[in-house]
Design a protein around this motif. Structure first.
Motif, mmCIF file in Angstrom:
data_model
loop_
_atom_site.group_PDB
_atom_site.id
_atom_site.type_symbol
_atom_site.label_atom_id
_atom_site.label_comp_id
_atom_site.label_asym_id
_atom_site.label_seq_id
_atom_site.Cartn_x
_atom_site.Cartn_y
_atom_site.Cartn_z
ATOM 1 N N ARG A 185 0.823 -1.199 0.000
ATOM 2 C CA ARG A 185 0.000 0.000 0.000
ATOM 3 C C ARG A 185 0.860 1.253 0.000
ATOM 4 N N LYS A 186 0.269 2.332 -0.442
ATOM 5 C CA LYS A 186 0.979 3.601 -0.386
ATOM 6 C C LYS A 186 1.079 4.038 1.059
ATOM 7 N N LEU A 220 -10.352 -1.719 -9.529
ATOM 8 C CA LEU A 220 -9.650 -0.511 -9.088
ATOM 9 C C LEU A 220 -10.624 0.654 -8.998
ATOM 10 N N GLN A 221 -10.627 1.301 -7.850
ATOM 11 C CA GLN A 221 -11.533 2.427 -7.617
ATOM 12 C C GLN A 221 -10.757 3.736 -7.536
ATOM 13 N N GLU A 251 -9.649 6.992 -6.004
ATOM 14 C CA GLU A 251 -9.648 7.580 -4.669
ATOM 15 C C GLU A 251 -9.678 9.102 -4.742
ATOM 16 N N THR A 271 -4.926 8.808 -7.987
ATOM 17 C CA THR A 271 -4.734 7.707 -7.051
ATOM 18 C C THR A 271 -5.890 6.725 -7.167
ATOM 19 N N ILE A 277 -7.474 2.797 -5.821
ATOM 20 C CA ILE A 277 -7.477 1.870 -4.692
ATOM 21 C C ILE A 277 -7.752 0.458 -5.208
ATOM 22 N N ARG A 303 -3.543 -5.885 -1.035
ATOM 23 C CA ARG A 303 -2.143 -5.537 -1.277
ATOM 24 C C ARG A 303 -1.586 -6.315 -2.454
ATOM 25 N N ALA A 354 -2.837 -4.825 -5.678
ATOM 26 C CA ALA A 354 -2.142 -3.577 -5.981
ATOM 27 C C ALA A 354 -0.739 -3.844 -6.498
ATOM 28 N N THR A 386 -2.752 1.896 -4.750
ATOM 29 C CA THR A 386 -2.548 1.487 -3.368
ATOM 30 C C THR A 386 -3.646 0.533 -2.950
ATOM 31 N N ALA A 387 -3.541 -0.007 -1.734
ATOM 32 C CA ALA A 387 -4.532 -0.973 -1.259
ATOM 33 C C ALA A 387 -5.301 -0.395 -0.087
#
Length: 227
Positions: free
Chosen positions: A4-5, A178-179, A181, A189, A191, A195, A198, A226-227
């Motif tokens: 994740r970021k 993927l959503q 953010e 970005t 989401i 993990r 991602a 990111t997750a």
């Protein structure tokens, strides 16, 4: 693994876990490798932008930080790239320093043998949410995702439509989930649901995603997943 970021809630713990993994690994190595990892750890602590995955520091400044000459900096940075711990995002040119990203997934893979020395809680924290080791098994095998809705006019919705048209199977397995953010200036970005998801997308599909995003909005210069 940790993919994740390292921003937002829990960001400090994620950063400290990565730095701890690097430090523990370094202490288990011979002097040459140990010094190389400690040099990177110091550089990351001092100059790495966690939110943007961005490291842009001139060789002269790194040499001063490491107390070495610039030839040593050039050699050590090349070693780190060779290890896969640093990735070159943009080559330096006259008046512009090289820009690097940190390969968190690769660092964790390489340092995993040293996690046990930190403690079982550390091993558990970095190992949770692991998926099957094969990185080519779709997360929704056999289930086709519908064509995305573009009625909101957002750049990500439009880019998803392009990606669906290009490769519906890959879209269904890895991209549909993927959503969006947020969008801050030139940076978008996304989401991912886990993990592992991602990490796979960053490793195998990020360039394709960025290209599709730029096709619909050429002001986008970076996509963070990111997750």
């Amino acid at each position: 693994m940790l993919a994740r970021k390292p921003t937002g809630r829990g960001a400090s713990a994620i950063k400290y876990d990565l730095l701890t993994a690097m430090g523990s690994f370094a202490l288990s190595q011979r002097r040459g490798s140990q010094l190389l990892v400690f040099r990177l750890l110091t550089l990351v602590t001092a100059r790495y932008n966690w939110q943007r995955d961005h490291l842009a520091v001139g060789q002269r400044e790194i040499a001063r930080l490491w107390d070495v000459d610039e030839r040593t900096v050039k050699r050590e940075m090349a070693k780190l790239r060779g290890m896969g711990w640093l990735t070159l995002k943009r080559q330096g040119a006259r008046g512009r320093v090289s820009e690097y990203g940190l390969s968190i997934e690769r660092i964790l893979e390489d340092t995993e043998p040293s996690w046990e020395a930190v403690g079982p809680d550390f091993v558990y924290r970095l190992s949770q949410e692991d998926e099957p080791t094969s990185n080519v098994v779709p997360l929704r095998a056999g289930e086709a995702a519908p064509k995305p809705d573009t009625s909101d006019g957002l750049e990500w919705s439009l880019a998803k439509a392009l990606l669906h048209e290009e490769d519906a199977a890959t879209y269904s397995s890895w991209i549909a989930a993927l959503q969006r953010e947020d969008r801050v200036g030139e940076h978008l970005t996304l989401i991912a649901p886990s993990r592992f998801h991602a990490t796979y997308v960053v490793t195998h599909l990020k360039a394709r995603i960025l290209s599709a995003c730029r096709d619909v909005d050429d002001t986008i210069t970076n996509v963070m997943i990111t997750a």
